[in-house]
Design an enzyme around this catalytic site. Structure first.
Site, mmCIF file in Angstrom:
data_model
loop_
_atom_site.group_PDB
_atom_site.id
_atom_site.type_symbol
_atom_site.label_atom_id
_atom_site.label_comp_id
_atom_site.label_asym_id
_atom_site.label_seq_id
_atom_site.Cartn_x
_atom_site.Cartn_y
_atom_site.Cartn_z
ATOM 1 N N ASP A 108 -34.851 98.708 12.666
ATOM 2 C CA ASP A 108 -35.736 98.534 13.292
ATOM 3 C C ASP A 108 -36.107 97.729 14.199
ATOM 4 O O ASP A 108 -37.626 97.447 14.342
ATOM 5 C CB ASP A 108 -36.988 100.273 12.831
ATOM 6 N N GLY A 122 -35.506 96.196 16.961
ATOM 7 C CA GLY A 122 -35.878 95.879 17.928
ATOM 8 C C GLY A 122 -34.358 95.741 18.293
ATOM 9 O O GLY A 122 -34.683 94.598 19.602
ATOM 10 N N LYS A 123 -33.425 95.871 17.720
ATOM 11 C CA LYS A 123 -31.685 95.660 18.408
ATOM 12 C C LYS A 123 -31.604 95.677 19.417
ATOM 13 O O LYS A 123 -31.225 94.993 20.209
ATOM 14 C CB LYS A 123 -31.236 95.957 17.340
ATOM 15 N N LYS A 182 -33.187 96.421 22.478
ATOM 16 C CA LYS A 182 -33.649 95.723 23.151
ATOM 17 C C LYS A 182 -32.936 94.288 23.780
ATOM 18 O O LYS A 182 -32.624 94.117 24.671
ATOM 19 C CB LYS A 182 -34.992 94.953 23.502
ATOM 20 N N ALA A 220 -28.403 105.883 12.908
ATOM 21 C CA ALA A 220 -29.067 105.159 13.762
ATOM 22 C C ALA A 220 -29.929 105.481 15.077
ATOM 23 O O ALA A 220 -29.820 105.955 15.278
ATOM 24 C CB ALA A 220 -27.832 103.919 13.575
ATOM 25 N N GLY A 221 -31.288 104.505 15.214
ATOM 26 C CA GLY A 221 -30.923 104.380 16.987
ATOM 27 C C GLY A 221 -31.713 103.564 17.214
ATOM 28 O O GLY A 221 -32.453 102.890 16.965
ATOM 29 N N HIS A 222 -31.498 103.469 18.858
ATOM 30 C CA HIS A 222 -31.749 102.434 19.631
ATOM 31 C C HIS A 222 -32.800 102.918 20.085
ATOM 32 O O HIS A 222 -31.997 103.074 20.813
ATOM 33 C CB HIS A 222 -30.776 101.324 20.219
ATOM 34 N N GLN A 227 -28.504 99.758 12.106
ATOM 35 C CA GLN A 227 -29.326 99.597 10.566
ATOM 36 C C GLN A 227 -29.204 97.978 10.725
ATOM 37 O O GLN A 227 -29.112 97.107 11.761
ATOM 38 C CB GLN A 227 -28.395 100.204 9.337
ATOM 39 N N THR A 254 -36.896 105.611 15.592
ATOM 40 C CA THR A 254 -36.424 106.204 16.757
ATOM 41 C C THR A 254 -35.942 107.822 15.677
ATOM 42 O O THR A 254 -36.313 108.416 17.199
ATOM 43 C CB THR A 254 -35.682 105.596 17.083
ATOM 44 N N THR A 255 -35.284 107.492 15.025
ATOM 45 C CA THR A 255 -34.229 108.853 14.591
ATOM 46 C C THR A 255 -34.897 109.881 13.480
ATOM 47 O O THR A 255 -35.519 110.778 14.453
ATOM 48 C CB THR A 255 -32.951 108.330 13.826
ATOM 49 N N GLY A 291 -39.269 109.861 13.432
ATOM 50 C CA GLY A 291 -40.424 109.877 14.063
ATOM 51 C C GLY A 291 -41.274 109.123 12.527
ATOM 52 O O GLY A 291 -42.645 109.357 12.583
ATOM 53 N N LEU A 315 -43.140 89.147 18.818
ATOM 54 C CA LEU A 315 -44.449 88.317 18.459
ATOM 55 C C LEU A 315 -45.753 88.965 19.144
ATOM 56 O O LEU A 315 -47.004 88.362 18.464
ATOM 57 C CB LEU A 315 -44.368 87.156 19.090
ATOM 58 N N ASP A 316 -45.863 89.568 20.247
ATOM 59 C CA ASP A 316 -47.124 90.396 21.223
ATOM 60 C C ASP A 316 -48.091 91.032 19.940
ATOM 61 O O ASP A 316 -48.956 90.837 20.193
ATOM 62 C CB ASP A 316 -46.750 90.743 22.199
#
Length: 424
Positions: free
Chosen positions: A13, A15-16, A18, A39-41, A223, A298-299, A301, A331-332
């Site tokens: 998780d 942020g791969k 992106k 997995a979820g992107h 993953q 993502t997968t 919730g 980072l934000d």
């Protein structure tokens, strides 16, 4: 030409999706090599949000060849649903191919996943209950069903009936569950096979030929390193090899093909499921990070556990993956948090200091984080267009992160959109 691998450097998780999307836009071929629909992107492209589980992120680019390798376990029901979702939004799937060696997630795998988790009680692993582990179990027990079988109805019917009968015995006699109607299962999955037949091709050959032709290739990770079956926090891991070497095994190509390996991490740490988490924040700060960062699976919730950045974990990832660079996302999210902390080592109850990530769960459970503190920042950095525009506090944080993790930071994410990435 470059053959890049993008891998997760924490517990997933990161942020791969992106980073993968950015690199996929520059690739001729995108390969998914391991894992399944556990997995979820999440990819934000031109303001549109896409949640991908099995289909490679390159699918958003019509000229990109998208490959699903032999190391993937494929749930055909979920896969066809994902196809329908993309096609309904005008995304073509014509350039998508699946290796015939990939194993098929059957309904008894999903049932067994849930039953075994229930049987473990408080010792459950915290799986997504998508049947991934049981499918890999059958693969290694050599009784699994593969995509090749699925698209050949007579072969499929015979194998599914034999394996299904055994699984029904286990489900009913061991767990007290309900047996599957094998005729109904075979009929349903035969229809999936008809739908998938046009996508089947030898991914190993396609990848090799693309490399030989000088094409740019990207292997997208699912993953993350700390979920690797060998080098993760066993037993709270996935059932495959999400480290960089897994991309070669799961695709059927040699390691000499790979030219660049990028690890993705957040500017903090998150984890889903059970297991030790040395920097976990069970307080207001943890809640703020979770809500600001949108830390929900993502997968599934599920809300993610949150904590400070753990450099011990990421240094472990640098070593086990052979990382050439790090992409640090979100980072934000740390803006306005106040003083920031970074774990630079672990301390055992006897005072021993560990620099390297311990190989056993029991050892990790005893570890207390050794923190360094950093001045926080309050500026909104989402509009920054270059690394140089970041506040000095951000630059110092990233500089120290590079030192402790022993790897160059090549990208910094400063917002959810694809354009919000600062490349160095």
């Amino acid at each position: 030409m470059p053959a890049n691998i993008v891998v997760g450097s924490q517990w997933g998780d990161e942020g791969k999706g992106k980073i993968i999307d950015i690199m996929a836009s520059r690739a001729d071929v995108v390969v998914r090599a391991t894992g399944g629909n556990n997995a979820g992107h999440t990819v934000v492209n031109n303001g549109e949000v896409y949640k991908l589980h099995l289909i490679p992120s390159g699918i958003l680019y019509p000229d990109t060849l998208c490959l699903i390798g032999a190391g993937v376990v494929l749930d055909p029901k979920d896969f066809t649903s994902e196809l329908d979702s993309l096609e309904s939004r005008g995304i073509s799937t014509a350039n998508l191919k699946i290796d015939p060696r990939a194993h098929v997630v059957m309904p008894w795998h999903i049932a067994l996943d849930g039953l075994s988790e229930k049987f473990r009680g408080n010792s459950d692993i915290g799986t997504t209950k998508r049947g991934i582990g049981p499918t890999y179990m059958d693969k290694y027990e050599r009784c699994g069903l593969r995509v090749y079988d699925l698209v050949h109805p007579e072969i499929f019917a015979e194998k599914a009936r034999t394996t299904g009968a055994l699984k029904n015995k286990i489900i009913t006699a061991v767990y007290g569950g309900e047996a599957f109607d094998l005729d109904a299962v075979i009929a349903e999955y035969t229809e999936y096979g008809k739908r998938l037949a046009k996508y089947v091709a030898d991914v190993s050959v396609l990848t090799y030929e693309a490399n030989k032709a000088g094409k740019t290739i990207m292997f997208e990770g699912a993953q993350a390193t700390l979920l690797d079956i060998d080098f993760g926090t066993y037993p709270y891991v996935t059932s495959s090899h999400p480290i960089a070497a897994g991309a070669c095994i799961g695709t059927g190509v040699g390691p000499k093909m790979i030219t660049n390996i990028i690890g993705v991490a957040k500017a903090y740490t998150t984890r889903v499921g059970k297991g030790p988490f040395p920097t976990e924040l069970n307080d207001e700060t943890g809640d703020i990070i979770r809500n600001k960062g949108g830390e929900f699976g993502t997968t599934t919730g599920r809300p993610r556990r949150t904590g400070w950045f753990d450099a011990v974990i990421v240094r472990h990832s640098v070593r086990t993956n052979g990382l050439d660079g790090l992409a640090i996302n979100k980072l934000d999210t740390l803006s306005g948090i106040g003083t920031l902390k970074m774990c630079v080592g672990y301390q055992k109850p006897d005072g021993t200091v560990l620099k390297d990530f311990p190989p056993a769960l029991e050892s990790l459970a005893d570890c207390a984080p050794i923190y360094e503190e950093f001045e926080g920042f309050n500026e909104d950095i989402s509009g920054c267009k270059s690394f140089d525009e970041l506040p000095e506090a951000c630059k110092k944080y990233i500089a120290r992160l590079e030192e402790v993790c022993e790897c160059k930071v090549v990208m910094v994410g400063n917002g959810p959109d694809r354009s919000q990435i600062l490349e160095r």
